[in-house]
Design an enzyme around this catalytic site. Structure first.
Site: not given
Length: 540
Positions: A90, A192, A246, A312-313
């Site tokens: 990331d 990200d 992302e 994770h979101d």
């Protein structure tokens, strides 16, 4: 390849501080190899004050001490490569932490060399035009700083000031950081929030209420493609790495411009339209079919997509998309994993979904750790929302649901840690855990492995064309994958009811390759599907 996402804080803790670490991942590499996955996307492990659990980086070339040392990282990377597993890292460079040395210098004086590393607005010009913040309780992305009598921009929390990508020095700093990790052997980069990196630095007034559709004004603005082409030229083209950002922009054209090979920008799109279908109150299968089919169609000839239902979101996959009750948790999780691993695109599977981990049940705001949850609670209070409903929605959708510790066994804290975990372990770990799953041939875990194996052994599930079948069926999602003479039919019952489907005469079943129940109920060309039954057939 099949990509498995790990949230390091929650995967495995080896030193008893309640926080997962790099050595914890190293300890589980044989487990990960046994899953059949090819690559791991690891959420941030760089130095961070943890305002947003690592998505606020204070040193891009160092390891967060909670996670270990650079030597631990080197050992982990070698262990992964020895097992044929790649690492996708990331890279959080739309913004940094406000504790990064760049920002400390930037805020110290107006003539500091780092001043233009961030977006500043002098207060004597008046307050800048409103910009919406995704994490700020007041929704305001401009934060006043008295040190230099100026405002700085933060699209996320005030601890995450946005970097100024118009500054070539910022861009070169980022490329050098990426080269540092690529030379260490990192195999890929996930950027990200990068679709927000380009901004109109004149900050004109935007239409009232634009925050309801802020993507239109924040995503893929002028300059972003130039930055990505430059990044590709300096980094991606020089190292054997993959790249994914992302988000995929505002529309299909944006997505194609990001990932089509001729553009020399990114390798694949990570679009949220599909995962956004499931909200509090449920979702319509027809909408899900429409969105996934639409994206597949748009990328049938050029570009490449990712396929996922959780990360994770997001809250836990089975709690959002299936049924996490004891009766239906197993079949619905298997059915969902069948979907992810049989669609066209690169599958991203989130840790714990291979054993059917579920949402945790938090009752008070004090139990949440996520900055987004805490700040949205403050905002709801300030705006006078009906808080009982707000808390029900938060309980369902909070990111903390997807961040609870991995459930390894029935020991203390599910075998995650000997100390107090940073987030509570879900109370259902006594029945939902890796150890129990490994010993059950019909477990969700073993079904997951079967699907990964099936995908790898059949190119039709990777490159085959996708065609939606029985589009109007209210409970069943059915589609075919075709490559040359090879053809497969996937039938998925997205409901807790028994339902049936009349097959077209040209769909002649040859064999069942995967089934999350023991039997196939087929008579007179009609297949009857049990609740959340999912099957993959080879067709004649």
């Amino acid at each position: 390849m099949v990509i498995y996402q790990i949230y390091p804080r929650s995967f495995n803790d080896t030193n008893g501080d309640g926080i997962g670490d790099l050595n914890g991942i190293y300890e589980k590499l044989d487990y990960l190899k046994d899953l059949g996955i090819d690559a791991i996307w690891m959420c941030p492990f760089n130095s961070s004050p943890n305002a947003d659990n690592g998505y606020d980086v204070s040193d891009y070339r160092n390891i967060q001490p909670e996670f270990g040392t650079m030597e631990d990282f080197d050992k982990l990377l070698k262990g992964m490569h020895d097992r044929g597993i790649k690492l996708v890292m990331d890279v959080v460079v739309n913004h940094s932490s406000n504790e990064h040395e760049w920002f400390k210098q930037s805020r110290s004086s107006r003539d500091n060399p780092y001043r233009d590393y961030y977006h500043w607005w002098p207060a004597e010009k008046g307050k800048p035009n409103y910009r919406y913040s995704l994490f700020d309780p007041k929704g305001d992305a401009w934060k006043y700083d008295s040190t230099t009598n100026a405002y700085y921009l933060h699209y996320f929390s005030e601890q995450q000031p946005d970097l100024n990508w118009e500054n070539p020095k910022v861009r070169q700093e980022v490329y050098d950081i990426m080269k540092f990790w690529a030379e260490k052997g990192v195999d890929g980069f996930r950027l990200d929030a990068f679709q927000f990196a380009a901004k109109d630095t004149t900050f004109p007034k935007l239409p009232d209420g634009y925050e309801k559709n802020f993507f239109e004004y924040y995503a893929v603005q002028d300059g972003l493609h130039d930055y990505l082409k430059e990044m590709n030229e300096q980094v991606f083209s020089k190292y054997p790495v993959m790249s994914v950002a992302e988000g995929a922009g505002r529309n299909f054209q944006d997505a194609h411009d990001l990932v089509d090979a001729s553009r020399n920008e990114l390798n694949m799109a990570y679009a949220f339209d599909g995962v956004d279908v499931a909200q509090y109150g449920g979702y319509e299968l027809s909408k899900m079919k429409q969105v996934f089919s639409k994206w597949d169609s748009a990328f049938a000839d050029q570009g490449w997509l990712s396929v996922f239902l959780s990360n994770h979101d997001q809250a836990r996959m089975v709690s959002r998309w299936g049924d996490d009750s004891p009766e239906f948790r197993a079949p619905s999780t298997k059915m969902l994993n069948t979907f992810i691993l049989s669609m066209r695109g690169t599958p991203y599977c989130y840790y714990g979904d291979e054993i059917g981990m579920t949402n945790i049940d938090f009752q008070t705001i004090d139990q949440y750790q996520d900055i987004a949850a805490k700040n949205s609670y403050q905002k709801a209070m300030m705006e006078g929302e009906y808080m009982e409903l707000f808390m029900r929605k938060l309980n369902f959708s909070s990111r903390d649901n997807g961040r609870t510790p991995m459930q390894w066994n029935t020991f203390q804290n599910a075998g995650f840690s000997t100390g107090k975990p940073w987030l509570p372990v879900n109370e259902n770990y006594k029945t939902i855990n890796v150890e129990a799953s490994q010993n059950d041939p019909n477990s969700i875990l073993n079904h997951f492995k079967k699907m990964v194996k099936l995908r790898k052994e059949n190119l039709v599930l990777i490159h085959g064309t996708y065609e939606l079948f029985a589009k109007e069926h209210p409970q069943i999602y059915a589609y075919t994958r075709t490559l040359g003479q090879e053809k497969m039919l996937i039938l998925l019952n997205f409901s807790k009811q028994v339902t049936s489907l009349k097959l077209d005469e040209n769909l002649a079943l040859e064999e069942v390759l995967v089934n999350n129940y023991e039997n196939v109920d087929l008579a007179n060309g009609t297949v009857s599907l049990k609740p959340y039954q999912g099957m993959v057939f080879r067709l004649k």
